[in-house]
Design a protein around this motif. Sequence first.
Motif, PDB file in Angstrom:
ATOM      1  N   UNK A 188       0.862  -1.189   0.000  1.00 33.07           N
ATOM      2  CA  UNK A 188       0.000   0.000   0.000  1.00 33.07           C
ATOM      3  C   UNK A 188       0.892   1.232   0.000  1.00 33.07           C
ATOM      4  N   UNK A 189       0.556   2.187  -0.844  1.00 39.31           N
ATOM      5  CA  UNK A 189       1.366   3.412  -0.938  1.00 39.31           C
ATOM      6  C   UNK A 189       0.539   4.616  -0.499  1.00 39.31           C
ATOM      7  N   UNK A 190       1.159   5.506   0.240  1.00 41.62           N
ATOM      8  CA  UNK A 190       0.488   6.732   0.692  1.00 41.62           C
ATOM      9  C   UNK A 190       1.026   7.947  -0.055  1.00 41.62           C
ATOM     10  N   UNK A 196       8.348  10.526  -0.597  1.00 41.16           N
ATOM     11  CA  UNK A 196       9.577  10.979   0.066  1.00 41.16           C
ATOM     12  C   UNK A 196      10.401   9.765   0.521  1.00 41.16           C
ATOM     13  N   UNK A 197       9.712   8.782   1.072  1.00 38.11           N
ATOM     14  CA  UNK A 197      10.424   7.622   1.624  1.00 38.11           C
ATOM     15  C   UNK A 197      11.184   6.880   0.518  1.00 38.11           C
ATOM     16  N   UNK A 198      10.488   6.602  -0.586  1.00 31.61           N
ATOM     17  CA  UNK A 198      11.147   5.845  -1.655  1.00 31.61           C
ATOM     18  C   UNK A 198      12.172   6.691  -2.400  1.00 31.61           C
ATOM     19  N   UNK A 503       7.313  26.214   4.482  1.00 30.88           N
ATOM     20  CA  UNK A 503       6.327  25.245   4.961  1.00 30.88           C
ATOM     21  C   UNK A 503       6.816  23.860   4.552  1.00 30.88           C
ATOM     22  N   UNK A 504       6.089  22.826   4.945  1.00 32.39           N
ATOM     23  CA  UNK A 504       6.326  21.523   4.329  1.00 32.39           C
ATOM     24  C   UNK A 504       4.989  20.887   4.000  1.00 32.39           C
ATOM     25  N   UNK A 505       5.027  19.972   3.062  1.00 27.86           N
ATOM     26  CA  UNK A 505       3.810  19.271   2.669  1.00 27.86           C
ATOM     27  C   UNK A 505       3.216  18.571   3.880  1.00 27.86           C
ATOM     28  N   UNK A 506       1.909  18.491   3.927  1.00 25.99           N
ATOM     29  CA  UNK A 506       1.257  17.775   5.010  1.00 25.99           C
ATOM     30  C   UNK A 506       1.549  16.292   4.991  1.00 25.99           C
ATOM     31  N   UNK A 507       2.047  15.801   3.874  1.00 29.59           N
ATOM     32  CA  UNK A 507       2.370  14.383   3.768  1.00 29.59           C
ATOM     33  C   UNK A 507       3.807  14.119   4.210  1.00 29.59           C
TER      34      UNK A 507
END
Length: 605
Positions: A188-190, A196-198, A503-507
Motif C-alpha cells: 500500500x502506498x500513501x 519521500x520515503x522511496x 512550509x512543508x507538505x502535510x504528507x
Amino acid sequence: MPEFASKTEGQPAQRCGQPDPHFDLGPSHDQKDPRDPTFCPVVRAGRPAQLRHRSRMMQLGYAEEDFRDKPVIGILNTWSELNTCHAHFRERVQDVKRGVLQAGGFAVEMPSLSVDESFTKPTSMLYRNLLAMEAEENIRSHPLDGVVLMGGCDKTTPGLVMGALSAGVPMIYLPAGPMLRGNYAGKILGSGSDAWKYWDERRAGNITDAEWLGIQGGIARSAGTCMTMGTASTMTAIADAMGLTLPGASSIPAVDADHQRMSAECGRRIVEMVWEDLTPNRIVTEAACRNAAIVAMATGCSTNAVVHLIAMARRAGVKLTLDDLDALGRVTPLIANVRPSGKDYLMEDFYYAGGLRALMKQLDERLDLSALTVTGKTMGENLEGAQVYNDDVIRPLSNPVYQEGSLAVVRGNLCPDGAVIKPAACDPKYHVHQGPALVFDSYPEMKKAIDNEDLDVTPDHVLVLRNAGPLGGPGFPEWGMLPIPKALIKKGHRDMLRISDARMSGTSYGACVLHVAPESYVGGPLALLKTGDTVRLDLPNRRLDMLISEDELARRRCEWKAPEPRFERGYGYMFSRHVTQADQGCDFDFLQTDFGRTAGEPDIF
Ligand code: FES
C-alpha cells in the motif's frame, strides 16, 4: 423600456407571485422573515431579476419557469485538467445541479481559479489569496443567493472558504474527497509520504528504475486528493469540523458513490439554507474555530493547518493565535491512526472506520456541541449515531496514537514570532537536540551540497534553509522537509533536525522546524545565523535558540542587507506588499476583516 430597471426608484419592490410584466421584481431586502413563502431571495440584496438577466438566461435555453422566483445558486467549481485531485468535478457538478433543481433552486456553474498542488509554480500558496479574492468578488459581483464551493486540493479549501466568508452569502463546502489507497507490488502506498520515503531509498541506490516506474504508476490511482492526512485531508476535516460541510463529508472517498449522493445533497441543502438565511457568520464562530482546531490536532494534522486556520478564523472575525493552537496541541490526543503522523492507515481506511463523525464523537466532551452547522442543526445533533467501526484506525481517547503532539509552537531568539514542528512525526530523540548549523541561502545551493557524498556533515548537524518564507520563497513553498544529505543517507540515517522559514507538505514527516517568523528575507533572526553556530531545540520547553551572544547578534544585524525585491510588477508585486507573516496566517493585510468595512452588494441601476 430601459435595459436595466432600478429596483427602487422610490417604489417598494414587488413580491414574488406578483411579477411585473417586464421585470420579475421580488420583495424588498428588508423583509423580516425569509421563511415567508413570498420572500424572494433573488432580490435578497437589491438584485431584481431584470430583463437583461432573464433574456441572457433564455439565451442559454432556459425558460422563465426554470429560474423565476428561485434562489440562484452559484457553484464555484475549481476543476482543471491540471488539478488531478479535482478530476471528478465535471461529473460532480451535475450531481450538485440535480440537487439544486430538486429543491427548487436555479443553479449556475462558475469556474474558479484551480490552485493545484502538483503543477502550480513556484508554489500554490502564492495563489491561495488570489483564489480567495476571486471567490469573494465573484460572489459579490454576480446575482447569487447562495454558493456551493467545490474544492479539496490543499489551498482550495482555505482559499474558497476565506473568500466566501468575506462575501457573506449562505455557503456550503463540497470537499473533493481523498483518492483510493495507492498500490504497488502488493504494498500500500500513501500520497507524498511514500514518495519521500522511496525517493530517499532511490538516492541510496536501493530502488531500480523499473521499481521506481511501478511506484510512479501506483501511488495515485483515482481522482481525489492525497489520501494521507496531508494538507488536503486536514483542511477538509477542518471545514467539516467548522460546520461548513455536510456532516462527515470530508471523509468520503472521491470515487465512492456516496460522494455523488453527498454532492446532490449539497445542492438540495444550499437552497434550503438560502430560504433560512443561514449565512456563514452564524456558523464560523469562536466555538466553531476551536472545534476545528481540536479536531485538527486529533487527526495529526498538517503543519499547514496553522497558517490556514488562523487566516480562515480571522476572516470570520475570530482572533485565533499560534499560542491558542499550541495550547490545544498540548492537551489533545492524536487518535486518527492515519499516516504520516499515524502509523498504518490511509483516508480510505478512516472512512470505513466511521470517518470524521466517528472521530468527533470520540471527542464530544471536548467540543462545543452547540455550534451551528450548515445542516441548520447543532454539531451535537449532527454527531448523533456516529460510531467507530475499527478502533485501531480511530482510537479511543484511552489508547491514542500519541497522548499529545500533533503540532507544537516554539519561540526563541531564532523565531521570536514563532515556528512550528510536528513532534508526532519525528524521531523523539530530536525533541531535545543541540548541534552545529549547516546553513544554506537558497534551495539550489542546498541541493548541490547535499548531493555531495563528501559533504562534511554528521547526524548531529542542524540543516538550515532560509529565504524560503512568504516573501523569500517567494510564496512560502513546501521546501521545509529538507532532504537528508546523501553522505548520511548512505550510512542509513533517515532523519535529522532541520530548520527553515518554509512550509512543508502535510504528507511530509521528520524533525523539521518550519514557518520561522519573522522570515529571514525580511531580516528575521534566521538571517543572522552562520554555518558552525550552535543551535538548540528544546521542545518540552518550546524553545528554539541560536547560542550566540547578544553583542554578536547586534553586530551581525548591522551588517545585514535587505535583498532585492522578488517582483517588480504584477500579482507577485501586490503579494509582496501585502502578505502577512506565517504567524498571522499569510492573508493580505487589506483582506483581513479588521482592515476595514466590507464593500456591500453593488447597486444595479
Ligand atoms: Fe492535490 Fe495533494 S496534490 S491534494
